[in-house]
Design an enzyme around this catalytic site. Sequence first.
Site, PDB file in Angstrom:
ATOM      1  N   ARG A  41       0.837  -1.210   0.000  1.00 50.59           N
ATOM      2  CA  ARG A  41       0.000   0.000   0.000  1.00 50.59           C
ATOM      3  C   ARG A  41       0.871   1.260   0.000  1.00 50.59           C
ATOM      4  O   ARG A  41       0.542   2.263  -0.661  1.00 50.59           O
ATOM      5  CB  ARG A  41      -0.921   0.002   1.226  1.00 50.59           C
ATOM      6  CG  ARG A  41      -1.833   1.204   1.296  1.00 50.59           C
ATOM      7  CD  ARG A  41      -2.910   1.179   0.206  1.00 50.59           C
ATOM      8  NE  ARG A  41      -3.557   2.475   0.056  1.00 50.59           N
ATOM      9  CZ  ARG A  41      -3.237   3.377  -0.864  1.00 50.59           C
ATOM     10  NH1 ARG A  41      -2.272   3.121  -1.741  1.00 50.59           N
ATOM     11  NH2 ARG A  41      -3.871   4.510  -0.942  1.00 50.59           N
TER      12      ARG A  41
ATOM     13  N   HIS B 130      -9.848   3.956  12.443  1.00 51.90           N
ATOM     14  CA  HIS B 130     -10.569   3.481  11.262  1.00 51.90           C
ATOM     15  C   HIS B 130      -9.551   3.206  10.168  1.00 51.90           C
ATOM     16  O   HIS B 130      -8.526   3.875  10.075  1.00 51.90           O
ATOM     17  CB  HIS B 130     -11.567   4.560  10.827  1.00 51.90           C
ATOM     18  CG  HIS B 130     -12.558   4.129   9.795  1.00 51.90           C
ATOM     19  ND1 HIS B 130     -12.246   4.045   8.465  1.00 51.90           N
ATOM     20  CD2 HIS B 130     -13.859   3.757   9.904  1.00 51.90           C
ATOM     21  CE1 HIS B 130     -13.320   3.659   7.784  1.00 51.90           C
ATOM     22  NE2 HIS B 130     -14.310   3.473   8.642  1.00 51.90           N
TER      23      HIS B 130
ATOM     24  N   THR C 212     -11.382  -2.608   4.143  1.00 43.11           N
ATOM     25  CA  THR C 212     -10.352  -2.934   5.124  1.00 43.11           C
ATOM     26  C   THR C 212      -9.629  -4.215   4.732  1.00 43.11           C
ATOM     27  O   THR C 212      -8.406  -4.325   4.854  1.00 43.11           O
ATOM     28  CB  THR C 212     -10.979  -3.091   6.521  1.00 43.11           C
ATOM     29  OG1 THR C 212     -11.714  -1.904   6.831  1.00 43.11           O
ATOM     30  CG2 THR C 212      -9.914  -3.300   7.578  1.00 43.11           C
TER      31      THR C 212
ATOM     32  N   LYS D 192     -24.262   1.379   5.301  1.00 45.24           N
ATOM     33  CA  LYS D 192     -23.091   2.251   5.285  1.00 45.24           C
ATOM     34  C   LYS D 192     -23.507   3.646   5.744  1.00 45.24           C
ATOM     35  O   LYS D 192     -24.109   4.403   4.998  1.00 45.24           O
ATOM     36  CB  LYS D 192     -22.499   2.296   3.878  1.00 45.24           C
ATOM     37  CG  LYS D 192     -21.001   2.566   3.806  1.00 45.24           C
ATOM     38  CD  LYS D 192     -20.173   1.448   4.395  1.00 45.24           C
ATOM     39  CE  LYS D 192     -18.686   1.625   4.152  1.00 45.24           C
ATOM     40  NZ  LYS D 192     -18.262   1.423   2.783  1.00 45.24           N
TER      41      LYS D 192
ATOM     42  N   LYS E  63     -35.239 -16.641   7.659  1.00 46.00           N
ATOM     43  CA  LYS E  63     -34.347 -15.506   7.426  1.00 46.00           C
ATOM     44  C   LYS E  63     -35.146 -14.290   6.991  1.00 46.00           C
ATOM     45  O   LYS E  63     -36.046 -14.381   6.144  1.00 46.00           O
ATOM     46  CB  LYS E  63     -33.317 -15.844   6.349  1.00 46.00           C
ATOM     47  CG  LYS E  63     -32.314 -14.731   6.099  1.00 46.00           C
ATOM     48  CD  LYS E  63     -31.274 -15.135   5.057  1.00 46.00           C
ATOM     49  CE  LYS E  63     -30.282 -14.017   4.823  1.00 46.00           C
ATOM     50  NZ  LYS E  63     -29.275 -14.377   3.799  1.00 46.00           N
TER      51      LYS E  63
END
Length: 548
Positions: free
Chosen positions: A219, A243, A341, A441, A527
């Site tokens: 990275r 984060h 992530t 989100k 479900k």
Amino acid sequence: MQEDNDFVIEGPAPVEPLVEETAGQIFWKVLMDNDPQHNIMINAETGAVLTTKTLLEESCKLAQALRIHGCAPQTTLCIGSENNLEYFIPVFASMFAGTITAPLSVNYTDQEIKHILNVTKPRVAFCSKKVAGRYVKLKSEMKFLETVIVTNGDEEVVEGAVNMKEFVEKQLNGKVVSPYKFLPFDGDSKKNVQLILCSSGTTGLPKGVMLTHRNIVTRLLQSRHPEYLSDLNVVLGLMPFFHSYGMIFGLTSIFNRHVTVMMDKFDGDFFLKTIQDYKIPLIRIAPPLAIYLLKNPKVSLYDLSCVQEVFCAAAPLNGKTEAKLKERLNLKSIYQAYGCTEGTLALTITNKDVFRPGSCGRVITYMQCIVRDPDTGRSLGPYEVGELCFKGPTIMKGYYNNPKATAESFTPDGWLRTGDLGYYDNEQYFYVVDRLKELIKYKGYQVAPAELEAVLINHPKVLEAGVVGLPDEFAGELPMAFVVLKDNQQIGEEELKKYVASNVSPQKRLRGGVVFVSSIPKNPSGKILRKELKKKLGEYRKSIPSKL
């Protein structure tokens, strides 16, 4: 499922080969070669600075102290702290010593902290004065947690903790640690884990994403590829360092010798004043802040002419919003990235010199992507929507102590399944359109519906609950609940929202509201059919205010 690799999209050719060095070795060289008086970080509120000299010397001393304390390579440490100038000292010390660092949110509830501590089992917890008391209390309950170290204070703030300076002095016992003679950890960069970053799954409780030294080093090298590296050297450091967004970009900023003007929390006026007063040319934000900059009338009260580039990530930014913000701030560049992530953050990114509103860019260097039909496994061509799957040296090692979740996150032929749906155009620019996963989100944070449902059904008056994300221009999505009450029971919406808020982190609160219904749609196995719930949103969204 029959998988194929007929349409594999690759990033641009690397400008430099990958190296076998550890993250600690890489950063030790960067800091040794840098100007000792270079301001790595500035506290926007106080003006205090962290220099290269301080970061290098304090990190080397702390690393040696950790070694003497018995922290061997792969021993886990955790950090619980808001953004501050001392945050990256234990991060770098951990890199140098070969230990594992697990940054934890300061917004976690006790239940969430206990869960992730039981997963990672750190021996040492570094924390700020703000949360020291919580970690000391947890230390008495969790015998694997031996030491609580306060990073930002000269004196012990609570009984049972020790300040970092005192810890180092006690361990070194007069021994001088010279950065010039210090030897950083030199283990296998592909096998050794350096960071465990938290990522929520469908069960709601955080999972620990294992990032190796190789993941991090890759990275770093990606960040200085000429297509992505900005010429601007002062950046805003608002995103939380715990984060993945704040942590990874904090590291790449140090690697590229940028100056980070750090904020420990968001306040609208102070945010704008910081940009103005420090003349910050490059700001990294999430979509809610992009909308704030576009629509908030306070923006016109400050001189933001210094801003040349805006980088937006953590969630998709609408193309129209992107274009309007570029015009309002008269930006040289505004660009997006997509990542997760599990992929060490960035997986696609827009070239800083290309304006492609709504696109999250092309596959980043060193990496490969396939868009696959989630039902058949068939790889898809341009403009065909499917699940984004990635391979390459930034893909996580797996979830810490969770082989089942790890196996479920990869295809049989080794591609990371992101759970996001998207497509690419004829020029291989990508667009994210939806999520295969059911995570909500909210302002860049992942919120698991199942966790909120579990909280709701624990209320004595609630029979069933289903949680979905209510689309919101500012936040992306707001957690919203459909609730079935038990017979002859009554409770108000606000009371139920307050109940949930008392049991979860701030980003998980039911800001989208509560709708009382007679039943929750389910499949034969029981479900919850959240797609069916989402179809009902149109009936209610006009009557549900956006409360950010």
